[in-house]
Scaffold this motif. Structure first.
Motif, PDB file in Angstrom:
ATOM      1  N   ASP A 105       0.832  -1.213   0.000  1.00 39.42           N
ATOM      2  CA  ASP A 105       0.000   0.000   0.000  1.00 39.42           C
ATOM      3  C   ASP A 105       0.865   1.260   0.000  1.00 39.42           C
ATOM      4  N   ALA A 106       1.994   1.189  -0.680  1.00 42.91           N
ATOM      5  CA  ALA A 106       2.928   2.322  -0.726  1.00 42.91           C
ATOM      6  C   ALA A 106       2.763   3.104  -2.033  1.00 42.91           C
ATOM      7  N   ARG A 107       3.196   4.352  -2.017  1.00 41.49           N
ATOM      8  CA  ARG A 107       3.233   5.151  -3.246  1.00 41.49           C
ATOM      9  C   ARG A 107       4.596   4.923  -3.892  1.00 41.49           C
ATOM     10  N   THR A 108       4.599   4.348  -5.086  1.00 47.60           N
ATOM     11  CA  THR A 108       5.853   3.873  -5.673  1.00 47.60           C
ATOM     12  C   THR A 108       6.102   4.374  -7.091  1.00 47.60           C
ATOM     13  N   LEU A 109       5.437   5.450  -7.492  1.00 48.79           N
ATOM     14  CA  LEU A 109       5.650   5.981  -8.837  1.00 48.79           C
ATOM     15  C   LEU A 109       7.117   6.390  -9.010  1.00 48.79           C
ATOM     16  N   GLY A 110       7.790   5.787  -9.980  1.00 48.57           N
ATOM     17  CA  GLY A 110       9.188   6.123 -10.226  1.00 48.57           C
ATOM     18  C   GLY A 110      10.163   5.409  -9.308  1.00 48.57           C
ATOM     19  N   LEU A 111       9.685   4.466  -8.473  1.00 49.17           N
ATOM     20  CA  LEU A 111      10.581   3.696  -7.608  1.00 49.17           C
ATOM     21  C   LEU A 111      11.495   2.832  -8.473  1.00 49.17           C
ATOM     22  N   ARG A 112      12.798   2.791  -8.130  1.00 48.23           N
ATOM     23  CA  ARG A 112      13.764   2.044  -8.924  1.00 48.23           C
ATOM     24  C   ARG A 112      14.609   1.131  -8.043  1.00 48.23           C
ATOM     25  N   PHE A 113      14.841  -0.090  -8.534  1.00 42.37           N
ATOM     26  CA  PHE A 113      15.764  -1.031  -7.912  1.00 42.37           C
ATOM     27  C   PHE A 113      16.831  -1.401  -8.935  1.00 42.37           C
ATOM     28  N   ALA A 114      18.081  -1.558  -8.508  1.00 43.58           N
ATOM     29  CA  ALA A 114      19.154  -2.020  -9.396  1.00 43.58           C
ATOM     30  C   ALA A 114      20.115  -2.888  -8.599  1.00 43.58           C
ATOM     31  N   HIS A 115      20.356  -4.100  -9.097  1.00 42.55           N
ATOM     32  CA  HIS A 115      21.319  -5.023  -8.479  1.00 42.55           C
ATOM     33  C   HIS A 115      21.004  -5.238  -6.999  1.00 42.55           C
ATOM     34  N   CYS A 116      19.763  -5.615  -6.734  1.00 35.84           N
ATOM     35  CA  CYS A 116      19.327  -5.823  -5.347  1.00 35.84           C
ATOM     36  C   CYS A 116      18.906  -7.267  -5.110  1.00 35.84           C
ATOM     37  N   LEU A 117      19.110  -7.724  -3.884  1.00 32.52           N
ATOM     38  CA  LEU A 117      18.688  -9.047  -3.462  1.00 32.52           C
ATOM     39  C   LEU A 117      17.293  -8.927  -2.860  1.00 32.52           C
ATOM     40  N   LEU A 118      16.302  -9.478  -3.562  1.00 33.22           N
ATOM     41  CA  LEU A 118      14.907  -9.393  -3.137  1.00 33.22           C
ATOM     42  C   LEU A 118      14.331 -10.787  -2.882  1.00 33.22           C
ATOM     43  N   VAL A 119      15.186 -11.712  -2.458  1.00 32.34           N
ATOM     44  CA  VAL A 119      14.754 -13.071  -2.168  1.00 32.34           C
ATOM     45  C   VAL A 119      13.681 -13.055  -1.080  1.00 32.34           C
ATOM     46  N   ASN A 120      12.575 -13.746  -1.353  1.00 29.70           N
ATOM     47  CA  ASN A 120      11.454 -13.844  -0.401  1.00 29.70           C
ATOM     48  C   ASN A 120      10.850 -12.492  -0.034  1.00 29.70           C
ATOM     49  N   ALA A 121      11.109 -11.478  -0.835  1.00 24.53           N
ATOM     50  CA  ALA A 121      10.480 -10.176  -0.595  1.00 24.53           C
ATOM     51  C   ALA A 121       8.978 -10.269  -0.845  1.00 24.53           C
ATOM     52  N   ARG A 122       8.211  -9.421  -0.180  1.00 21.36           N
ATOM     53  CA  ARG A 122       6.761  -9.386  -0.352  1.00 21.36           C
ATOM     54  C   ARG A 122       6.404  -8.035  -0.981  1.00 21.36           C
ATOM     55  N   LEU A 123       6.036  -8.108  -2.268  1.00 22.58           N
ATOM     56  CA  LEU A 123       5.818  -6.887  -3.048  1.00 22.58           C
ATOM     57  C   LEU A 123       4.465  -6.909  -3.746  1.00 22.58           C
ATOM     58  N   PRO A 124       3.399  -7.303  -3.098  1.00 21.17           N
ATOM     59  CA  PRO A 124       2.109  -7.461  -3.775  1.00 21.17           C
ATOM     60  C   PRO A 124       1.630  -6.174  -4.424  1.00 21.17           C
ATOM     61  N   GLY A 125       1.256  -6.313  -5.713  1.00 22.94           N
ATOM     62  CA  GLY A 125       0.662  -5.189  -6.414  1.00 22.94           C
ATOM     63  C   GLY A 125       1.617  -4.112  -6.880  1.00 22.94           C
ATOM     64  N   LEU A 126       2.911  -4.296  -6.695  1.00 21.93           N
ATOM     65  CA  LEU A 126       3.874  -3.276  -7.110  1.00 21.93           C
ATOM     66  C   LEU A 126       3.901  -3.169  -8.639  1.00 21.93           C
ATOM     67  N   SER A 127       4.178  -1.999  -9.159  1.00 24.00           N
ATOM     68  CA  SER A 127       4.224  -1.813 -10.609  1.00 24.00           C
ATOM     69  C   SER A 127       5.651  -1.566 -11.091  1.00 24.00           C
ATOM     70  N   PHE A 128       6.064  -2.431 -12.037  1.00 30.38           N
ATOM     71  CA  PHE A 128       7.328  -2.237 -12.739  1.00 30.38           C
ATOM     72  C   PHE A 128       7.061  -1.975 -14.222  1.00 30.38           C
ATOM     73  N   ARG A 129       5.886  -1.509 -14.536  1.00 28.99           N
ATOM     74  CA  ARG A 129       5.495  -1.367 -15.938  1.00 28.99           C
ATOM     75  C   ARG A 129       6.459  -0.447 -16.691  1.00 28.99           C
ATOM     76  N   LYS A 130       6.961  -0.955 -17.806  1.00 28.63           N
ATOM     77  CA  LYS A 130       7.874  -0.247 -18.719  1.00 28.63           C
ATOM     78  C   LYS A 130       9.234   0.050 -18.090  1.00 28.63           C
ATOM     79  N   ASP A 131       9.521  -0.557 -16.929  1.00 25.59           N
ATOM     80  CA  ASP A 131      10.817  -0.339 -16.283  1.00 25.59           C
ATOM     81  C   ASP A 131      11.882  -1.232 -16.915  1.00 25.59           C
TER      82      ASP A 131
END
Length: 211
Positions: A105-131
């Motif tokens: 339930d976070a505001r994530t417009l323009g949020l960026r990840f690079a070279h990150c370890l996201l093992v078992n992360a919980r990211l329901p509904g997050l948008s990576f569209r066109k990223d």
């Protein structure tokens, strides 16, 4: 981000909320935190817009409802941290350990990840569209209803991830590890672009061999 931000010295012990509030009152915002330890610190609702975090630790820290708009995290260990209703628009995470984090339930417009370890992360509904996603390890992550439409994934790992209701139309997955999937899982990648080698791996999950 400016390179001239004030850089307060890190406390010898794990930083408390009170210490951080005092630093912000003294120096104003934004600040550059280098080597700070926020392990298990509850930072709910704090205004940390445009702050920089470099080589910081924040395992099990609670960033819920914080304003971290345009903030940056570089080479930080934030395993199992919480980000409920956090303002993360324009924020960046680079070379970070984010195993088991929850972003909800976070505001994530323009949020960026690079070279990150996201093992078992919980990211329901997050948008990576066109990223363009580079070097992200989502193994075992909860990616339910995540939007990957038209995204390009390079050197990413989606093995054992939960992709229930995720959207992959137009996504380029040729640079991602998909692993052997069940038929019901494979159907969720409908509309994505994959390589011939990946197609063979997918079929192996059905007990078929490509000759």
């Amino acid at each position: 981000m400016s390179t001239a931000l004030a850089e307060p010295s890190a406390p010898a012990q794990v930083a408390t909320r009170g210490q951080l509030e005092a630093i912000l009152l003294q120096h104003g915002r934004p600040l550059r935190f280098v080597g700070w330890d926020f392990t298990e610190t509850v930072l709910k609702g704090m205004d940390l817009r445009e702050c920089e975090f470099v080589r910081c630790r924040g395992g099990r820290a609670d960033f819920s409802a914080c304003d971290l708009t345009e903030a940056s995290f570089d080479t930080c260990d934030l395993n199992n941290s919480l980000w409920r209703r956090t303002l993360l628009s324009g924020a960046t995470f680079r070379d970070c350990k984010l195993t088991g984090i929850l972003i909800q339930d976070a505001r994530t417009l323009g949020l960026r990840f690079a070279h990150c370890l996201l093992v078992n992360a919980r990211l329901p509904g997050l948008s990576f569209r066109k990223d363009r996603l580079d070097g992200l390890n989502f193994q075992g992550a909860d990616l339910a209803a995540v939007d990957f439409r038209d995204a390009i994934l390079t050197d990413c790992n989606l093995r054992e991830a939960n992709v229930t209701q995720a959207r992959f139309e137009g996504a380029d997955l040729r640079g991602a590890q998909l692993g052997a999937l069940r038929l019901t899982d494979a159907s969720r990648f409908r509309g994505a672009i994959i390589s011939k080698h990946q197609a063979a791996d997918l079929l192996s999950g059905f007990g078929l061999t490509v000759a």
